[in-house]
Design a protein around this motif. Sequence first.
Motif, mmCIF file in Angstrom:
data_model
loop_
_atom_site.group_PDB
_atom_site.id
_atom_site.type_symbol
_atom_site.label_atom_id
_atom_site.label_comp_id
_atom_site.label_asym_id
_atom_site.label_seq_id
_atom_site.Cartn_x
_atom_site.Cartn_y
_atom_site.Cartn_z
ATOM 1 N N THR A 27 6.704 -5.512 -13.866
ATOM 2 C CA THR A 27 7.174 -6.096 -12.614
ATOM 3 C C THR A 27 6.696 -5.259 -11.439
ATOM 4 O O THR A 27 6.239 -5.800 -10.422
ATOM 5 C CB THR A 27 8.711 -6.176 -12.614
ATOM 6 N N PHE A 28 6.774 -3.950 -11.576
ATOM 7 C CA PHE A 28 6.338 -3.067 -10.500
ATOM 8 C C PHE A 28 4.843 -3.193 -10.245
ATOM 9 O O PHE A 28 4.409 -3.186 -9.087
ATOM 10 C CB PHE A 28 6.698 -1.613 -10.820
ATOM 11 N N SER A 29 4.043 -3.334 -11.296
ATOM 12 C CA SER A 29 2.599 -3.488 -11.097
ATOM 13 C C SER A 29 2.304 -4.788 -10.338
ATOM 14 O O SER A 29 1.368 -4.833 -9.533
ATOM 15 C CB SER A 29 1.845 -3.440 -12.418
ATOM 16 N N MET A 30 3.107 -5.828 -10.571
ATOM 17 C CA MET A 30 2.962 -7.063 -9.816
ATOM 18 C C MET A 30 3.266 -6.813 -8.336
ATOM 19 O O MET A 30 2.552 -7.294 -7.456
ATOM 20 C CB MET A 30 3.892 -8.146 -10.352
ATOM 21 N N PHE A 31 4.329 -6.038 -8.065
ATOM 22 C CA PHE A 31 4.678 -5.701 -6.683
ATOM 23 C C PHE A 31 3.544 -4.935 -6.008
ATOM 24 O O PHE A 31 3.227 -5.178 -4.849
ATOM 25 C CB PHE A 31 5.955 -4.865 -6.621
ATOM 26 N N VAL A 32 2.936 -4.002 -6.730
ATOM 27 C CA VAL A 32 1.847 -3.200 -6.174
ATOM 28 C C VAL A 32 0.655 -4.094 -5.835
ATOM 29 O O VAL A 32 0.054 -3.968 -4.759
ATOM 30 C CB VAL A 32 1.431 -2.080 -7.154
ATOM 31 N N LYS A 33 0.326 -5.016 -6.731
ATOM 32 C CA LYS A 33 -0.792 -5.923 -6.470
ATOM 33 C C LYS A 33 -0.519 -6.799 -5.256
ATOM 34 O O LYS A 33 -1.399 -7.011 -4.426
ATOM 35 C CB LYS A 33 -1.057 -6.792 -7.692
ATOM 36 N N ASP A 35 1.460 -6.106 -2.795
ATOM 37 C CA ASP A 35 1.459 -5.251 -1.612
ATOM 38 C C ASP A 35 0.029 -4.936 -1.189
ATOM 39 O O ASP A 35 -0.284 -4.907 -0.005
ATOM 40 C CB ASP A 35 2.235 -3.966 -1.893
ATOM 41 N N LYS A 36 -0.827 -4.710 -2.159
ATOM 42 C CA LYS A 36 -2.231 -4.415 -1.865
ATOM 43 C C LYS A 36 -2.900 -5.608 -1.179
ATOM 44 O O LYS A 36 -3.756 -5.430 -0.320
ATOM 45 C CB LYS A 36 -2.966 -4.074 -3.160
ATOM 46 N N ASP A 37 -2.504 -6.816 -1.545
ATOM 47 C CA ASP A 37 -3.049 -8.030 -0.929
ATOM 48 C C ASP A 37 -2.333 -8.400 0.364
ATOM 49 O O ASP A 37 -2.589 -9.461 0.931
ATOM 50 C CB ASP A 37 -2.951 -9.206 -1.906
ATOM 51 N N ASP A 38 -1.415 -7.540 0.820
ATOM 52 C CA ASP A 38 -0.630 -7.760 2.040
ATOM 53 C C ASP A 38 0.195 -9.037 1.996
ATOM 54 O O ASP A 38 0.338 -9.745 2.989
ATOM 55 C CB ASP A 38 -1.524 -7.764 3.291
ATOM 56 N N GLU A 39 0.754 -9.331 0.824
ATOM 57 C CA GLU A 39 1.633 -10.480 0.679
ATOM 58 C C GLU A 39 3.080 -10.025 0.803
ATOM 59 O O GLU A 39 3.448 -8.950 0.341
ATOM 60 C CB GLU A 39 1.455 -11.128 -0.702
ATOM 61 N N ASP A 40 3.893 -10.863 1.416
ATOM 62 C CA ASP A 40 5.326 -10.596 1.464
ATOM 63 C C ASP A 40 5.952 -11.085 0.165
ATOM 64 O O ASP A 40 5.518 -12.084 -0.417
ATOM 65 C CB ASP A 40 5.975 -11.311 2.646
ATOM 66 N N LEU A 41 6.977 -10.386 -0.282
ATOM 67 C CA LEU A 41 7.677 -10.784 -1.497
ATOM 68 C C LEU A 41 8.677 -11.884 -1.180
ATOM 69 O O LEU A 41 9.245 -11.925 -0.089
ATOM 70 C CB LEU A 41 8.407 -9.579 -2.094
#
Length: 65
Positions: A27-33, A35-41
């Motif tokens: 789940t955290f790796s998904m958050f990192v990806k 974030d890297k793409d500048d997407e809001d959660l």
Amino acid sequence: MTHVEQHRMILELRDVVHTMTRDEEETFSMFVKRDKDDEDLDVISQKQLEAMYGKYVVRKGRRVL
């Protein structure tokens, strides 16, 4: 939650990724990806990130005597 807060939480969680369970790491790796793409959660992901942050990041505050 703003994008800046989201980014700060992810940066602080990177230091403790080794203590997470396998599911939490995925789940955290998904958050990192994202974030890297500048997407809001979305709202659900924000709650998961806040829960992980509360569980793994310990705030060092001043002790009141």
